[in-house]
Design a protein around this motif. Structure first.
Motif, PDB file in Angstrom:
ATOM      1  N   UNK A  98       2.298  73.297  64.677  1.00  0.00           N
ATOM      2  CA  UNK A  98       2.515  72.254  63.666  1.00  0.00           C
ATOM      3  C   UNK A  98       4.014  72.037  63.480  1.00  0.00           C
ATOM      4  N   UNK A  99       4.445  70.776  63.349  1.00  0.00           N
ATOM      5  CA  UNK A  99       5.887  70.526  63.148  1.00  0.00           C
ATOM      6  C   UNK A  99       6.382  71.327  61.946  1.00  0.00           C
ATOM      7  N   UNK A 100       7.445  72.090  62.123  1.00  0.00           N
ATOM      8  CA  UNK A 100       7.858  73.027  61.063  1.00  0.00           C
ATOM      9  C   UNK A 100       8.424  72.322  59.844  1.00  0.00           C
ATOM     10  N   UNK A 101       8.342  72.992  58.733  1.00  0.00           N
ATOM     11  CA  UNK A 101       8.984  72.532  57.506  1.00  0.00           C
ATOM     12  C   UNK A 101      10.406  73.061  57.471  1.00  0.00           C
ATOM     13  N   UNK A 102      11.263  72.378  56.723  1.00  0.00           N
ATOM     14  CA  UNK A 102      12.656  72.846  56.596  1.00  0.00           C
ATOM     15  C   UNK A 102      12.679  74.180  55.855  1.00  0.00           C
ATOM     16  N   UNK A 103      11.899  74.264  54.804  1.00  0.00           N
ATOM     17  CA  UNK A 103      11.839  75.492  54.018  1.00  0.00           C
ATOM     18  C   UNK A 103      10.386  75.733  53.637  1.00  0.00           C
ATOM     19  N   UNK A 104       9.980  76.971  53.791  1.00  0.00           N
ATOM     20  CA  UNK A 104       8.620  77.315  53.396  1.00  0.00           C
ATOM     21  C   UNK A 104       8.611  77.753  51.932  1.00  0.00           C
ATOM     22  N   UNK A 105       7.567  77.370  51.205  1.00  0.00           N
ATOM     23  CA  UNK A 105       7.508  77.809  49.807  1.00  0.00           C
ATOM     24  C   UNK A 105       7.372  79.314  49.680  1.00  0.00           C
ATOM     25  N   UNK A 106       6.862  79.960  50.735  1.00  0.00           N
ATOM     26  CA  UNK A 106       6.712  81.411  50.656  1.00  0.00           C
ATOM     27  C   UNK A 106       7.947  82.150  51.170  1.00  0.00           C
ATOM     28  N   UNK A 107       9.037  81.396  51.373  1.00  0.00           N
ATOM     29  CA  UNK A 107      10.266  82.086  51.769  1.00  0.00           C
ATOM     30  C   UNK A 107      11.066  82.427  50.515  1.00  0.00           C
ATOM     31  N   UNK A 108      11.899  83.465  50.583  1.00  0.00           N
ATOM     32  CA  UNK A 108      12.640  83.874  49.380  1.00  0.00           C
ATOM     33  C   UNK A 108      13.572  82.778  48.866  1.00  0.00           C
ATOM     34  N   UNK A 109      14.129  81.992  49.781  1.00  0.00           N
ATOM     35  CA  UNK A 109      15.047  80.924  49.342  1.00  0.00           C
ATOM     36  C   UNK A 109      14.262  79.650  49.085  1.00  0.00           C
ATOM     37  N   UNK A 110      13.251  79.768  48.235  1.00  0.00           N
ATOM     38  CA  UNK A 110      12.382  78.616  48.016  1.00  0.00           C
ATOM     39  C   UNK A 110      13.214  77.450  47.499  1.00  0.00           C
ATOM     40  N   UNK A 111      12.960  76.291  48.050  1.00  0.00           N
ATOM     41  CA  UNK A 111      13.840  75.157  47.784  1.00  0.00           C
ATOM     42  C   UNK A 111      13.783  74.700  46.334  1.00  0.00           C
ATOM     43  N   UNK A 112      14.928  74.273  45.847  1.00  0.00           N
ATOM     44  CA  UNK A 112      14.995  73.732  44.499  1.00  0.00           C
ATOM     45  C   UNK A 112      14.199  72.430  44.467  1.00  0.00           C
TER      46      UNK A 112
END
Lengths: 326, 770
Positions: B81-95
């Motif tokens: 699947x085309x990747x997302x810039x930031x995953x919500x489950x990553x520690x640096x969850x996007x503002x």
């Protein structure tokens, strides 16, 4: 949904012929159960044979009673004056079922072959002995509030959910069938449905390709004084928690004949003949109705969430009997 | 500065409050209204989700056959699947990432809940995509799932805070334990609430397409800006690169109040196939994609005097949450504020299970919380022989006990009195189990309703044309409740124009930003934004007139000019007057526009703030209040309950449209009756999977369940809420409904049911007890 072939049958011969080389074919009448289960991938027929143009029509009075063509629609039968007046339980069972839209589509023959509403059967993510023999029955230790307490086995506790069959089985209805070889036979509805036992996938004695052409119901005083009572979680458009179809012939306070059947408590439409025998010759009193109801539920095997059905079914039966006794 | 009014005063002959027909009614009944799944874009493709049979597993997928199926453009799994810039489950969850899920399906091979998406099939026709989806082969490496907080494997924990940290997990006021121990009356009861699903008529639907780095989605959402912000954050775009459109919505009830994974997935796969993609969730998928009201149990301990005055309230709630978040409805807020009680304690316990997150559902917290307090109070009333209304009056809160603030307005006493009168409460036999109608037991119960005014702000643009028409815009959404209509009415009155000269537009992120339509904030925020914008339009017109030597208002002071029905005039000499069109014409302007920001709720009391004893601006607690009265008929042998009469009287500030408001209050009561009597999603405790996830198995009320309802509003003027004095009514009508029904059932039968829904099985045996 899977791909499937489709043909419209112009005659019974053409319809039954489809099954000669294809055991996975299915008849399409109203489609209200079949299409639903196909969309859920529960049923995956290889071809659909549309039988809507077959001439199994008519709601007629015969010398013996009532004859309903299998292709008649639920709404037409439910609102038929003859049925309403002489066989009120049949009319009530139809008009309390489903919704007007579904009743306008669904045929009488198809309705009698309605499948269970067991949530485990309807969701292919679950094991289910009825859908996939040998895979297991999660309902037995699962969410079984709607499940059966009569006629169950350790393979399956799925409820027969329909209404019409309960009324018909109470009133000694007979099915008229036509086989793939053109042979006609008659089967009392009482002998038509099977309990699950070790083969929960087999629900009726219908042979592959066999067609239901008509249903007949004998005329009787207990049919004229009959009632279908349905208890459910909401006031309309819901399957029964418990239902009862009863008929009584009471002369001078004494019961001359009785008919008693229960719905949504059994793995098949549940006729309670022992209860009927208890009532015959007795007075039409609440005490006798209670005794009959207790007998009807004898041998009930409740599970974790459906024990209430034992009491509810008895109360429903008593209420229905009281109502017809007047 | 100027004499521009700070608070809306209805002009003579105005239409605000009138029962105006819905301006979008014709479009809806003729099918002209287009919902998010109804945009037939050129080259449109269709996405179908493949979902997991298991609730706790790792998957491997074979898509070979599916990819070869006719019409298939692509089959996406976590591998391609085309990747997302930031995953919500990553520690640096996007503002700006605001979805309730801290976990994105297809971001790895994990399955955390039953029916989690594990692949997306895109084809040139819906049926082809559906078929291909059945050809995806899935192998599971499954582990035993945890099904709920009641699962023996579940571990209960103290969340410290709930609702994404917004609400404290533990609150204490006074000395509740000691007060309870010393109370003459001590009442303890446990209440349970089944899992409920919102089930709006319109399922979730997203139609997404990309033009280079610009993304457009037609999305069934209650908040276009929140969806825009979330999509921008996940795709690493600026907000202006994402456009979200929601012209019509077929109900939401909270489940469309957030950006859920399916919307992100639709945008992801649209980027992958390079064509517009439409994804519509099936009804069963609606049960596992957009949240639900969580399974929960509450224990409420109440201390009271012999006179029925509350002395202590101790509330404990235990509920199920997802593997990632600490969500729980904040039931305790209403328990702490509804009545005067000096001692109060509330705590929450959660257990993680393999379920998708629960979320806000109409009156989140207030609905189940009110069931507990209003049932317990009813119990105590019977125990002490006090009328249920009287016990509520004895505990009437003159201020908000939660924060000690005065009410901005409160008409609850009027609601009790008027409701009792309409219902005929005084004719009720106070003893339970005594009223019969043939074979039925008749019961009458009542309960208090309340919902807070949540602070909010938004913007609207008013463009007034010289020809006497106006276009008014705000990026709000209309859930079907009547936003289009009430904002047309508001615009008409603040501009002095007939409503048929107004076009109100909403549901597009290119319009001025408005808040989510949720928490009952839309009507108050958007209407006051329009009011403020209109005032600014008139300010500009006044300036033109003052500077125009040909105007009778030339050189007049700003403060001396008033506007009535689109005509500007001198306050002291109404003969010096001129319609605005003439002023614009001389100024060679075809139109004039302004944007206004309407602010709403506590903290936004505005310039009208009075001061407290310390000369600090006085702030208020802001709530709407009401009272429900319910009559039921219970069949004691069969256990069935039918609601046979209903009266609701509410005080909710200014009512913008008598007809749509009445409809919304009826809808709230029906929603509550559903929760009270029939709504329950059953989750199998071995598989952590629902077994009745469709509208045949999940019962919502049908016509036959609902009697004719009497709904009234009491007049209430609240200058602190916002410029329009509107409190919002989306949730109020549902709060307390389940208790009113349960209280009526108790009055009918003498049997107290504390477990929702009140289905026939729970009332069996009643016949023997009365």
């Amino acid at each position: 949904m899977n791909n499937f072939a489709f043909q419209t049958a112009a005659s019974a011969k053409q319809a039954t012929g489809a099954f000669r080389d294809d055991k996975q074919a299915a008849y399409l009448a109203g489609g209200t159960t079949l299409l639903d289960l196909m969309k859920l991938n529960v049923l995956q027929p290889s071809q659909l044979v549309d039988i809507n143009s077959l001439p199994y029509r008519g709601i007629t009075e015969t010398p013996d009673g009532l004859r309903i063509g299998a292709m008649e629609r639920m709404s037409d039968v439910g609102e038929n004056a003859l049925v309403m007046q002489q066989y009120p339980a049949i009319s009530e069972s139809l008009l309390l079922a489903a919704s007007p839209q579904l009743r306008n589509m669904a045929s009488i023959g198809g309705n009698l072959l309605q499948r269970t509403r067991c949530g485990y059967f309807r969701d292919t993510a679950f094991p289910c002995n009825k859908r996939q023999p040998g895979s297991g029955c999660p309902a037995i230790n699962g969410e079984n509030r709607n499940h059966a307490i009569l006629g169950t086995s350790d393979q399956c506790i799925a409820t027969y959910p329909g209404d019409l069959a309960v009324a018909l089985i109470a009133l000694d209805a007979v099915l008229h069938l036509e086989s793939a070889k053109g042979k006609a036979r008659r089967v009392p509805l009482l002998d038509f449905y099977l309990t699950p036992g070790n083969t929960p996938q087999r629900e009726t004695t219908l042979e592959p390709g066999e067609l239901i052409t008509a249903v007949t119901v004998p005329a009787a005083e207990h049919a004229r004084k009959s009632k279908y009572l349905k208890v459910r979680d909401r006031a309309s458009y819901a399957f029964a928690l418990v239902s009862a179809a009863v008929g009584l012939d009471v002369q001078g306070g004494t019961i001359r004949s009785a008919r008693v059947a229960l719905g949504s408590v059994g793995t098949k439409p549940w006729r309670a003949q022992a209860a009927e025998q208890l009532l015959v010759g007795k007075a039409a009193t609440e005490a006798n109705f209670r005794a009959a109801a207790a007998l009807a539920l004898q041998g009930a095997r409740p599970h974790k969430h459906n024990a209430f059905k034992v009491e509810l079914a008895q109360n429903t039966l008593v209420r229905a009997l009281q109502d017809v006794a007047g | 500065m100027s004499s521009e009014p700070k608070f809306f005063e209805q002009p003579a002959g105005g239409v605000v409050g009138k029962p105006m027909d819905r301006v979008d009614g014709r479009a809806k009944v003729t099918g002209a209204a287009r919902y998010s799944a109804e945009f037939a874009l050129p080259g449109l493709t269709y996405a179908v989700l493949v979902t997991s049979a298991m609730a706790n597993a790792k998957v491997s997928l074979d898509t070979t056959q599916a990819e070869k199926a006719p019409g298939v453009l692509a089959v996406y799994t976590h591998l391609n699947i085309p990747p997302l810039a930031v995953l919500p489950n990553s520690p640096d969850k996007p503002k700006g990432w605001s979805p309730p899920m801290k976990y994105m399906p297809l971001s790895n091979n994990e399955v955390q809940y039953a029916n989690q998406p594990i692949a997306v099939v895109i084809a040139d026709a819906l049926e082809r995509a559906q078929h291909a989806a059945t050809l995806v082969k899935v192998s599971y490496q499954a582990a035993e799932p945890i099904a709920s907080f009641e699962d023996p494997k579940a571990k209960l924990f103290d969340p410290q805070a709930i609702q994404d940290g917004k609400t404290a997990g533990h609150t204490v006021r006074g000395n509740p334990k000691e007060a309870l121990a010393q109370s003459a009356v001590q009442h303890k009861a446990t209440y349970t609430h089944a899992i409920n699903h919102h089930n709006p008529l319109e399922p979730a639907a997203t139609t997404a397409f990309w033009e280079g780095n610009r993304l457009t989605v037609y999305d069934a959402t209650q908040g276009i800006t929140r969806t825009q912000t979330s999509l921008a954050a996940t795709f690493g775009l600026a907000r202006e690169q994402v456009r979200v459109i929601t012209q019509y919505l077929g109900g939401g009830f909270g489940c469309k109040g957030s950006c859920w994974p399916h919307t992100v997935l639709a945008a992801q796969v649209a980027r992958g196939v390079g064509r517009p993609v439409k994804l519509v969730l099936t009804r069963p998928q609606m049960f596992t994609s957009v949240g639900h009201r969580e399974d929960q149990t509450q224990t409420l301990q109440v201390g009271a005097t012999k006179e029925g005055k509350l002395t202590a309230l101790i509330h404990e709630k235990t509920s199920t949450t997802s593997p990632w978040d600490n969500y729980a409805e904040s039931n305790s807020k209403i328990i702490g504020m509804l009545y005067a009680c000096p001692n109060f304690e509330a705590s929450y316990q959660l257990a993680r299970a393999n379920v998708m997150p629960s979320t806000f559902m109409r009156a989140p917290g207030e609905a189940p919380g009110s069931f507990a307090i209003e049932s317990s109070l009813d119990d105590i009333a019977y125990q002490l022989g006090i009328d249920p209304i009287e016990i509520r009056l004895r505990n009437y809160a003159e201020k908000d006990s939660n924060d000690g603030k005065a009410w901005s307005s409160k008409s609850l006493k009027e609601c009790y009195a008027r409701g009792a009168e309409l219902f005929g409460w005084s004719k009720r036999n106070p003893k339970p189990g005594q009223t019969r109608d043939g074979r039925y037991l008749v019961g009458m119960g009542m309960a208090t309703a309340s919902y807070p005014v949540h602070s909010s702000q938004g913007t609207a643009r008013v463009r007034l044309f010289a020809d006497g028409r106006a276009v008014v815009q705000s990026g709000a959404t209309d859930l079907g409740t009547g936003t289009y209509t009430v904002m047309t009415q508001t615009s008409a009155d603040v501009l002095g124009l007939p409503p048929d000269r107004i076009r109100f537009e909403l549901g597009d992120t290119t319009l001025p930003t408005a808040p989510n339509s949720g928490g009952s904030v839309a009507a108050g925020t958007v209407s006051s934004s329009i009011f403020v914008a209109a005032q600014d339009v008139w300010r500009k017109v006044k300036e033109l007139a003052r500077a125009d030597s040909k105007s009778p208002l030339y050189r007049a002071k700003m403060d001396d000019i008033i506007v009535e029905g689109g005509t500007l005039m001198l306050k002291k000499d109404r003969s010096k007057a001129e319609p605005f069109a003439a002023i614009l014409e001389r100024a060679r302007l075809t139109d004039i526009e302004s944007t206004g920001m309407g602010r709403y709720g506590a903290g936004f009391e505005g310039d009208d703030k009075t001061t407290d004893q310390n000369s600090q601006p006085k702030t208020y607690s802001m709530h709407s209040f009401g009272a429900h009265f319910c009559e039921v008929r219970v069949d004691p042998e069969l256990g069935t309950v039918r609601v046979t009469r209903w009266v609701g009287v509410h005080g909710a500030g200014r009512i913008l449209n008598a007809k749509t408001a009445r409809s919304q209050m009826i809808g709230g009561a029906i929603f509550g009756i559903g929760a009270a009597l029939m709504e329950a999603t059953e989750r199998d405790q071995n598989f952590a999977r629902y077994v009745n996830a469709d509208l045949a198995g999940y019962h919502v009320p049908v016509q036959a369940d609902i009697p004719d309802m009497t709904i009234e509003f009491v007049d209430e003027k609240d200058p602190y809420i916002n410029a329009m004095g509107v409190k919002g009514i989306g949730e109020l009508g549902m709060v307390g409904v389940a208790a009113a029904v349960a209280n009526a059932v108790y009055h009918a039968t003498g049997k107290r049911i504390r477990s929702l829904p009140i289905t026939p099985d729970k009332l069996l045996g009643t016949a023997a007890t009365v």
